[in-house]
Design a protein around this motif. Structure first.
Motif, mmCIF file in Angstrom:
data_model
loop_
_atom_site.group_PDB
_atom_site.id
_atom_site.type_symbol
_atom_site.label_atom_id
_atom_site.label_comp_id
_atom_site.label_asym_id
_atom_site.label_seq_id
_atom_site.Cartn_x
_atom_site.Cartn_y
_atom_site.Cartn_z
ATOM 1 N N ASP A 1 -26.388 -31.816 2.878
ATOM 2 C CA ASP A 1 -25.797 -31.877 1.542
ATOM 3 C C ASP A 1 -24.398 -31.256 1.526
ATOM 4 O O ASP A 1 -23.518 -31.698 0.775
ATOM 5 C CB ASP A 1 -26.678 -31.156 0.530
ATOM 6 N N ASP B 1 -31.600 -32.939 -4.696
ATOM 7 C CA ASP B 1 -31.387 -31.921 -3.680
ATOM 8 C C ASP B 1 -31.948 -32.415 -2.352
ATOM 9 O O ASP B 1 -33.044 -32.966 -2.291
ATOM 10 C CB ASP B 1 -32.094 -30.638 -4.121
ATOM 11 N N SER B 2 -31.201 -32.213 -1.286
ATOM 12 C CA SER B 2 -31.548 -32.676 0.070
ATOM 13 C C SER B 2 -31.607 -34.192 0.159
ATOM 14 O O SER B 2 -32.117 -34.731 1.146
ATOM 15 C CB SER B 2 -32.888 -32.076 0.532
ATOM 16 N N THR C 1 -26.575 -30.580 -7.662
ATOM 17 C CA THR C 1 -28.038 -30.609 -7.781
ATOM 18 C C THR C 1 -28.527 -29.300 -8.385
ATOM 19 O O THR C 1 -27.779 -28.325 -8.474
ATOM 20 C CB THR C 1 -28.736 -30.815 -6.422
ATOM 21 N N GLY D 1 -30.975 -27.746 -6.882
ATOM 22 C CA GLY D 1 -31.545 -27.014 -5.756
ATOM 23 C C GLY D 1 -33.059 -26.974 -5.754
ATOM 24 O O GLY D 1 -33.671 -26.060 -5.206
ATOM 25 N N HIS E 1 -25.379 -27.128 -4.303
ATOM 26 C CA HIS E 1 -26.579 -26.392 -4.701
ATOM 27 C C HIS E 1 -26.272 -25.131 -5.500
ATOM 28 O O HIS E 1 -25.217 -24.530 -5.313
ATOM 29 C CB HIS E 1 -27.369 -25.931 -3.463
#
Length: 236
Positions: A122, A82-83, A37, A39, A9
Motif C-alpha cells: 500500500d 486496506d491492503s 484507508t 486501516g 493508513h
C-alpha cells in the motif's frame, strides 16, 4: 503555506513524519492529512476479536485523537480497501487525490518515498499514484501543488526495531526538518493515540528510530546543502 500529506493508513502520519508535522504547524504552515484507508485489515483485529468494519471505526477514532494532538489544519479519511490498493484501478485512487488537492490547494504535496520505508505494498502504491497526480497536474499547468516531497528514512547503522526498514541514500535527502522538544513530545503523544497498536509501536522501536531531524526527498529538485523547510526555494 499549505502542506498536504497523503498516506494509505492510519498511523502512517505518526510513524515518522509527526515531529516534522508538528514543527511545520509551529512555524505557521497549514498542514493537512489525507488517508486513503481506515486501516481495517490490520492483524490487530484478530487479537481484539473484531471484524474489519469495527476495526476501521476504532482506528478512525484513534486518528481523530491524532488530529487533535498534532493540531492538524484538516484531515480526511477515505474508505478504500486496506491492503487492497494494488487491486484498484490506479486512476480511481488518483481521482480522489485530485479532488482533495482542488479543495485544499496545497503548495507542497507529501507521500512516501519510492521504497515505502517498510516496503508494504500500500505504501508503494501510494507513492506511485501521488507522483502520477503531481505529474498530471504539472503537465496540465495547474498552479497547485508547486512541489512534491517524499517522507523517507535514514539510518547509517542497522535498525534496532523488529521490522526491516529501507533508508534513502544520504545524497538523496533534500530537506531535514528539525523538531523541537515540544514537537517531539507531540510525536510521542500522537503514537499514544493508537491504543490498539501499542504492541506494534513497541516492536517497531519507532519512538527511538525517529530522531528530531526528519528527512525528505524532493522530486526533480536537488539541494546540497539540504533545506530545513519544505517550502523554501520553491519555483514559481
Amino acid at each position: 503555506m499549505k502542506i498536504l500529506y497523503v498516506f494509505p493508513h492510519p498511523d502512517d502520519e505518526s510513524f515518522g513524519p509527526a515531529p516534522a508535522i508538528a514543527a511545520q504547524l509551529r512555524k505557521g504552515h497549514e498542514v493537512y492529512l489525507l488517508t486513503l484507508t481506515k486501516g481495517e485489515a490490520t492483524r490487530q483485529r484478530f487479537r481484539l476479536g473484531i471484524g474489519k468494519k469495527e476495526m476501521g471505526e476504532i482506528r478512525f477514532k484513534e486518528m481523530q485523537c491524532v488530529q487533535k494532538v498534532l493540531g492538524l489544519s484538516g484531515m480526511k479519511v477515505l474508505d478504500l480497501p486496506d491492503s487492497g490498493l494494488k487491486e484498484l484501478d490506479p486512476t480511481d485512487i488518483e481521482e480522489v487525490i485530485h479532488e482533495h488537492i482542488d479543495v485544499i490547494r496545497p503548495d507542497v504535496l507529501v507521500t512516501y518515498a519510492v521504497h515505502g520505508i517498510s516496503g508494504f505494498e500500500d505504501h508503494l502504491v501510494s507513492h506511485a499514484v501521488v507522483k502520477s497526480v503531481y505529474c498530471d497536474r504539472k503537465r496540465s499547468g495547474a498552479s497547485h501543488p508547486r512541489r512534491l516531497a517524499f517522507f523517507t528514512h535514514f539510518r547509517e547503522e542497522n535498525s534496532s526495531g523488529k521490522f526491516d526498514l529501507t533508508s534513502s541514500a544520504k545524497e538523496e535527502i533534500d530537506c531535514w526538518i528539525e523538531a523541537s522538544e515540544e514537537d517531539y513530545q507531540k510525536f510521542h503523544d500522537a503514537l499514544d493515540c493508537y491504543k490498539t497498536y501499542q504492541q506494534v509501536i513497541e516492536d517497531s522501536n519507532v519512538k527511538n528510530e525517529v530522531g528530531k531531524k526528519v528527512p525528505f526527498e524532493i522530486f526533480q529538485e536537488n539541494f546540497d546543502p539540504p533545506l530545513d523547510d519544505l517550502t523554501d526555494r520553491m519555483k514559481d
